[in-house]
Design an enzyme around this catalytic site. Structure first.
Site, PDB file in Angstrom:
ATOM      1  N   ASN A   1       0.821  -1.199   0.000  1.00 48.95           N
ATOM      2  CA  ASN A   1       0.000   0.000   0.000  1.00 48.95           C
ATOM      3  C   ASN A   1       0.863   1.261   0.000  1.00 48.95           C
ATOM      4  O   ASN A   1       0.957   1.958  -1.010  1.00 48.95           O
ATOM      5  CB  ASN A   1      -0.927  -0.022   1.219  1.00 48.95           C
ATOM      6  CG  ASN A   1      -1.963   1.073   1.173  1.00 48.95           C
ATOM      7  OD1 ASN A   1      -1.833   2.026   0.429  1.00 48.95           O
ATOM      8  ND2 ASN A   1      -2.996   0.946   1.972  1.00 48.95           N
ATOM      9  N   ASP A   2       1.530   1.514   1.110  1.00 50.60           N
ATOM     10  CA  ASP A   2       2.280   2.772   1.225  1.00 50.60           C
ATOM     11  C   ASP A   2       3.393   2.897   0.185  1.00 50.60           C
ATOM     12  O   ASP A   2       3.698   3.995  -0.262  1.00 50.60           O
ATOM     13  CB  ASP A   2       2.867   2.893   2.631  1.00 50.60           C
ATOM     14  CG  ASP A   2       1.768   2.853   3.688  1.00 50.60           C
ATOM     15  OD1 ASP A   2       0.712   3.465   3.434  1.00 50.60           O
ATOM     16  OD2 ASP A   2       1.961   2.216   4.720  1.00 50.60           O
ATOM     17  N   VAL A   3       3.989   1.761  -0.214  1.00 46.67           N
ATOM     18  CA  VAL A   3       5.123   1.833  -1.144  1.00 46.67           C
ATOM     19  C   VAL A   3       4.679   2.138  -2.568  1.00 46.67           C
ATOM     20  O   VAL A   3       5.511   2.342  -3.450  1.00 46.67           O
ATOM     21  CB  VAL A   3       5.976   0.544  -1.139  1.00 46.67           C
ATOM     22  CG1 VAL A   3       6.602   0.329   0.219  1.00 46.67           C
ATOM     23  CG2 VAL A   3       5.163  -0.668  -1.559  1.00 46.67           C
TER      24      VAL A   3
ATOM     25  N   ALA B   1       1.014   2.823   7.348  1.00 53.37           N
ATOM     26  CA  ALA B   1       1.246   4.200   7.739  1.00 53.37           C
ATOM     27  C   ALA B   1      -0.070   4.891   8.115  1.00 53.37           C
ATOM     28  O   ALA B   1      -0.075   6.005   8.592  1.00 53.37           O
ATOM     29  CB  ALA B   1       1.930   4.967   6.618  1.00 53.37           C
TER      30      ALA B   1
END
Lengths: 102, 464
Positions: free
Chosen positions: B390-392, B431
């Site tokens: 997700n965050d990456v 995050a």
């Protein structure tokens, strides 16, 4: 203060080692690829298991009548061994997988 | 304490193996050998200490030490061998905690033996504080990583409280050294205060930052070991401890850099706080809507593509889907589709986590592409399949200066022709922030457990 000066003069060798080792540690890590961060951390984790030597020395130096010291030392040796053995084995397991990819 | 010449020599050899081992761990070809060399040095140092110790030791103490080493070895070996590879980060944290606890216990025992020697007491108390913080902090990190303590827990004004607590601990320790007290009550008070600090120090930090925290606590334990090296004038403890202390600190900074964060930001920044602000107060609102897709649609899409890139994240590890995705990769390759894996340096819970996980399934080394190499390739890619990441892949890292991950290098999957995102739900990533990629017109969501979805994809493609 006098104690500190006395300590440093008496242990000058250790102070040298301390400072030089800090630089060695910094230099060694230098430019490690991110992929190896985890195994490296895990390997370093195993190395500080060297604390087990301290735990062994405590037990060997303890008064045999002092049951509390022996009991705490016993636990300290177990924990230190866990740190060493577990640390090196896990690191090896991680790196084993890297090797297969060739 | 004085050591025999043979023992000093053994310690010297052991110290060299640690330096050599750590150095070799930094290069992929030599890493495994480096680890074995350091392990050999450690075995040598332990055996040497047992054999060459000067002084009378009753036999039953030797037996006790032998028993403790045996217990530790067997359980350490079993734990390290049996635990699943996905659980690896927790494991490092656990073993680190053991080392910290060991250092603290040594201090507790030795305190009574050094009454009156202020510098020795200072060293002992330092070892107790650092070792205890490392132990309780590692336990909390362990709990966070295995999901028991997933949510960051923050008291109001936690930074202020934490700093007051640690200052109080230092002041109390300084008083103990200055007064030359031999009070066991004070000693245990300090011990418990340090344990408490470890807990409240790590609790407010988000789970995504645990690798950095573990790396930091790792160097703490090294420092604690070095302090007992000072106490005993023991060179191998000193060198090993300092080496890990300084290498661990540098590694901690390197990890922060990979996430484009500063250490201060990780430790005191309150990642979650900032993200909730940016969610509510940011001018950058997310337009568009979520599109769902089905397994059969994705199967058709992949089957008729030329190039597919998989982006694995922690969700893949949680679902134990690494074998399934490897099977999917082989199936697609057999149908003439070019498949690659794009690995973000901090994908998963630890840097390098995904590489290790995929290597376990015998994925071809050449198929794992690093971020810098794969980013320019996305525009020539038909389908990007994001699995549990997700965050990456969050474009906010590029577009939204108010986002807490702004500036973090990401996989630019939005340049591909089509993006399929597999997640279990719309829940934000680690995050805790929204991802506008999911609202991109090119993106379709494929909800479900990664392993189940991939297995369905496999049977669907097979039947085509």
């Amino acid at each position: 203060m006098t104690e500190l000066i006395e300590f440093i003069t008496n242990n000058l060798q250790m102070v040298y080692i301390l400072i030089l080792m800090i630089f060695v540690g910094v230099e060694i890590i230098g430019h490690v690829p991110a992929v190896l961060h985890t195994p490296l951390m895990s390997g370093a984790n195993a190395i500080h298991g060297v604390i087990i030597i301290g735990a062994i020395l405590v037990m060997m130096g303890a008064d045999p009548e002092n049951k509390l010291a022996l009991a705490l030392g016993f636990v300290a040796v177990i924990l230190g061994t866990l740190n060493v053995v577990g640390g090196f084995v896990v690191t090896d397991r991680m790196l084993e997988m890297f090797k297969k990819r060739k | 304490m004085d050591y025999s010449f043979s023992l000093e020599l053994i310690y010297l050899v052991a110290s060299v193996t640690y330096i050599l081992g750590l150095k070799m761990l930094g290069h992929p070809e030599t890493a495994r050998k480096g680890n074995l060399i350091a392990a050999g040095g450690m075995t040598l140092a332990i055996l040497g200490t047992l054999i060459f110790y000067k002084g009378a030791v009753p036999t039953f103490v030797y037996l006790l030490i032998g028993l403790a080493i045996l217990l530790g070895t067997v359980s350490g070996w079993i734990i390290a061998r049996k635990v699943k590879m996905t659980k690896m980060p927790e494991l490092v944290s656990l073993f680190n905690g053991m080392g910290g606890a060991s250092a603290a216990l040594i201090g507790l025992i030795e305190f009574a033996h050094y009454t009156g020697h202020r510098l020795s007491i200072l060293t002992i108390l330092g070892g107790i504080i650092i070792g205890s913080v490392s132990f309780s902090g590692s336990m909390i990190a362990w709990g966070k990583l295995n999901g028991t303590l997933a949510k960051p827990l923050r008291l109001p004004k936690y930074n202020l409280i934490n700093n007051l607590v640690i200052l109080g601990i230092f002041a109390f320790a300084a008083y103990m050294v200055w007064s030359g007290t031999d009070s066991q009550l004070f000693l245990y008070l300090l011990f418990f205060a340090a344990l408490t600090y470890g807990v409240i120090f790590v609790l407010p930090i988000g789970g995504a930052d645990m690798p950095v925290v573990i790396s930091l606590l790792n160097s703490f334990t090294g420092l604690a070991a070095a302090l007992s090296g000072f106490l005993y004038g023991n060179m191998v403890l000193l060198t090993g401890g300092i080496l890990v202390g300084s290498a661990g600190t540098i590694l901690t900074f390197a990890m922060c850099k990979a996430m484009n964060r500063s250490l201060v930001n990780v430790l005191f920044g309150g990642f979650g706080d900032k993200s909730s602000e940016s969610l509510e107060g940011s001018s950058h609102t997310i337009d568009g809507e979520i599109k769902n897709t089905t397994v059969s649609d994705v199967a058709i899409l992949m089957n008729y593509s030329n190039r597919v890139i998989f982006v694995p994240g922690y969700g893949l590890a949680v679902a134990q889907a690494q074998h399934a995705i490897h099977e999917l990769e082989e199936l697609l390759e057999s149908k003439g589709v070019e498949v690659k894996y794009a690995i973000h340096p901090v994908a998963g819970r630890m840097p390098g986590h995904m590489n290790v996980l995929l290597a376990e399934t015998n994925v071809d080394y050449g198929k794992l592409a690093e971020m810098e190499d794969v980013n320019p390739e996305f525009q020539n890619t038909d389908v990007v399949f994001v699995v549990g990441a997700n965050d990456v892949v969050n474009p906010a890292a590029h577009n939204d200066p108010s986002s807490p991950i702004y500036g973090m290098p990401i996989l630019e999957v939005e340049h591909a022709k089509k993006v399929i995102v597999n997640k279990r739900s719309m829940k934000p990533g680690y995050a805790g922030i929204e991802n506008e990629l999911f609202y991109n017109p090119k993106t379709s969501m494929l909800f479900g457990d990664a392993k189940k979805v991939i297995q369905e994809l496999i049977s669907e493609i097979k039947s085509m």
